[in-house]
Every structure is written in C-alpha cells, then in structure tokens.
Enzyme design. Structure first.
Site, PDB file in Angstrom:
ATOM      1  N   HIS A  14      44.834  43.019  34.221  1.00 28.04           N
ATOM      2  CA  HIS A  14      44.141  42.675  35.457  1.00 28.04           C
ATOM      3  C   HIS A  14      42.676  43.046  35.312  1.00 28.04           C
ATOM      4  O   HIS A  14      42.259  43.663  34.334  1.00 28.04           O
ATOM      5  CB  HIS A  14      44.789  43.321  36.687  1.00 28.04           C
ATOM      6  CG  HIS A  14      44.531  44.782  36.850  1.00 28.04           C
ATOM      7  ND1 HIS A  14      44.305  45.350  38.085  1.00 28.04           N
ATOM      8  CD2 HIS A  14      44.462  45.800  35.977  1.00 28.04           C
ATOM      9  CE1 HIS A  14      44.126  46.650  37.949  1.00 28.04           C
ATOM     10  NE2 HIS A  14      44.216  46.952  36.678  1.00 28.04           N
ATOM     11  N   CYS A  25      37.066  49.548  35.654  1.00 34.32           N
ATOM     12  CA  CYS A  25      38.127  48.657  36.128  1.00 34.32           C
ATOM     13  C   CYS A  25      37.637  47.229  36.361  1.00 34.32           C
ATOM     14  O   CYS A  25      38.440  46.331  36.600  1.00 34.32           O
ATOM     15  CB  CYS A  25      38.760  49.205  37.398  1.00 34.32           C
ATOM     16  SG  CYS A  25      39.637  50.755  37.129  1.00 34.32           S
ATOM     17  N   HIS A  29      41.484  44.628  31.454  1.00 33.61           N
ATOM     18  CA  HIS A  29      42.268  45.700  30.839  1.00 33.61           C
ATOM     19  C   HIS A  29      43.724  45.557  31.276  1.00 33.61           C
ATOM     20  O   HIS A  29      44.058  44.707  32.101  1.00 33.61           O
ATOM     21  CB  HIS A  29      41.712  47.085  31.226  1.00 33.61           C
ATOM     22  CG  HIS A  29      41.795  47.389  32.685  1.00 33.61           C
ATOM     23  ND1 HIS A  29      40.941  46.824  33.622  1.00 33.61           N
ATOM     24  CD2 HIS A  29      42.637  48.192  33.381  1.00 33.61           C
ATOM     25  CE1 HIS A  29      41.244  47.282  34.828  1.00 33.61           C
ATOM     26  NE2 HIS A  29      42.271  48.105  34.709  1.00 33.61           N
ATOM     27  N   HIS A  31      47.826  47.608  31.805  1.00 36.88           N
ATOM     28  CA  HIS A  31      48.587  48.828  32.085  1.00 36.88           C
ATOM     29  C   HIS A  31      50.055  48.585  31.776  1.00 36.88           C
ATOM     30  O   HIS A  31      50.535  47.450  31.806  1.00 36.88           O
ATOM     31  CB  HIS A  31      48.496  49.218  33.561  1.00 36.88           C
ATOM     32  CG  HIS A  31      47.126  49.558  34.031  1.00 36.88           C
ATOM     33  ND1 HIS A  31      46.488  50.724  33.699  1.00 36.88           N
ATOM     34  CD2 HIS A  31      46.272  48.870  34.830  1.00 36.88           C
ATOM     35  CE1 HIS A  31      45.302  50.752  34.273  1.00 36.88           C
ATOM     36  NE2 HIS A  31      45.132  49.627  34.963  1.00 36.88           N
ATOM     37  N   HIS A  69      53.863  40.779  31.436  1.00 34.04           N
ATOM     38  CA  HIS A  69      53.001  40.103  30.467  1.00 34.04           C
ATOM     39  C   HIS A  69      52.240  38.926  31.091  1.00 34.04           C
ATOM     40  O   HIS A  69      52.090  37.867  30.492  1.00 34.04           O
ATOM     41  CB  HIS A  69      53.783  39.676  29.219  1.00 34.04           C
ATOM     42  CG  HIS A  69      54.139  40.852  28.370  1.00 34.04           C
ATOM     43  ND1 HIS A  69      55.214  41.653  28.641  1.00 34.04           N
ATOM     44  CD2 HIS A  69      53.539  41.372  27.281  1.00 34.04           C
ATOM     45  CE1 HIS A  69      55.277  42.616  27.739  1.00 34.04           C
ATOM     46  NE2 HIS A  69      54.265  42.479  26.893  1.00 34.04           N
ATOM     47  N   GLU A 107      50.023  53.001  37.495  1.00 32.18           N
ATOM     48  CA  GLU A 107      49.302  52.314  36.431  1.00 32.18           C
ATOM     49  C   GLU A 107      49.201  53.187  35.183  1.00 32.18           C
ATOM     50  O   GLU A 107      49.112  52.675  34.071  1.00 32.18           O
ATOM     51  CB  GLU A 107      47.881  51.979  36.881  1.00 32.18           C
ATOM     52  CG  GLU A 107      47.802  50.923  37.944  1.00 32.18           C
ATOM     53  CD  GLU A 107      46.372  50.616  38.326  1.00 32.18           C
ATOM     54  OE1 GLU A 107      46.137  49.491  38.789  1.00 32.18           O
ATOM     55  OE2 GLU A 107      45.486  51.473  38.186  1.00 32.18           O
TER      56      GLU A 107
END
EC number: 4.-.-.-
Length: 117
Positions: A14, A25, A29, A31, A69, A107
């Site tokens: 995201h 953020c 990136h 998680h 994914h 996260e």
C-alpha cells in the site's frame, strides 16, 4: 460475557499518498498483516460456542481472494491505513456474524489498530 478470537494473515502493499512526500508511509511499501476478529455473546449457543470457528472460514476466503498479495490502494475505499482496514473488516464480519465485537489489524509486530464500537 464470552469472547472468542481468530487470527488471519496476509501480505499486501500500500501507499499513503495523502501524506507528505518525505513521510516513509507515502512511499510504496508492504506489510505482513494480521487480522484478528473477536466475537462476543452473553450466552453460548446449543453447541456450547459463541460461534463455531469453522464458520469464520468465510473471512479467510474473503481475505485470500481480495487482499492477499494485492495493492490495497486498489482494493479499499479511502486511505489504506490499519484503522480503515479494521473498520472495513469489522463491517464485513458484522454483516455475517452479529456477535462480532471488534477487529484488530497489525502491520508490524509492534503496531495494532482496533475498531470496537
């Protein structure tokens, strides 16, 4: 009050594009997410459950099919924050299981967001 919880895992990317460009953020990136759904009831059903854990398999399918994914910016309405995901999963679960009392989303191993009305 009886409470049960079940944990689900998925990986996704995201980007929080509304944040300043120098915020970590704001960059693309990913998680390894953990989602925990909690259900609560004053009394147990005839089988002695708040709800059979097997019933919660529908949430696993929903997460696997729609979130695992994936790029969350393409999946969710609004910012793809853990807080918004907690609300999204809460609403989805509450529509199916009235005993839903909270949803938590992690996260990272050190961060959690929770929606609990």
């Amino acid at each position: 009050m009886f409470r049960i919880r079940k944990e689900f895992h998925f990986s996704a990317s995201h980007q929080l594009t509304h944040l300043p460009a120098d915020h970590q953020c704001a960059r693309l990136h990913g998680h390894n997410y953990i989602v925990v759904v909690e259900l609560a009831a004053q009394a147990l059903n005839a089988d002695g459950f708040v709800r059979d854990y097997h019933d919660l398999g529908a949430l696993k399918s929903y997460i696997d099919d729609g979130f695992d994914h994936r790029h969350l910016n393409d999946v969710l309405d609004g910012p793809s924050t853990a807080e918004n995901m907690a609300l999204h999963f809460f609403d989805w679960c509450k529509d199916r299981w009235p005993e839903t009392s909270a949803v938590m989303v992690s996260e990272t191993p050190k961060t959690w967001a929770e929606y609990r009305p």
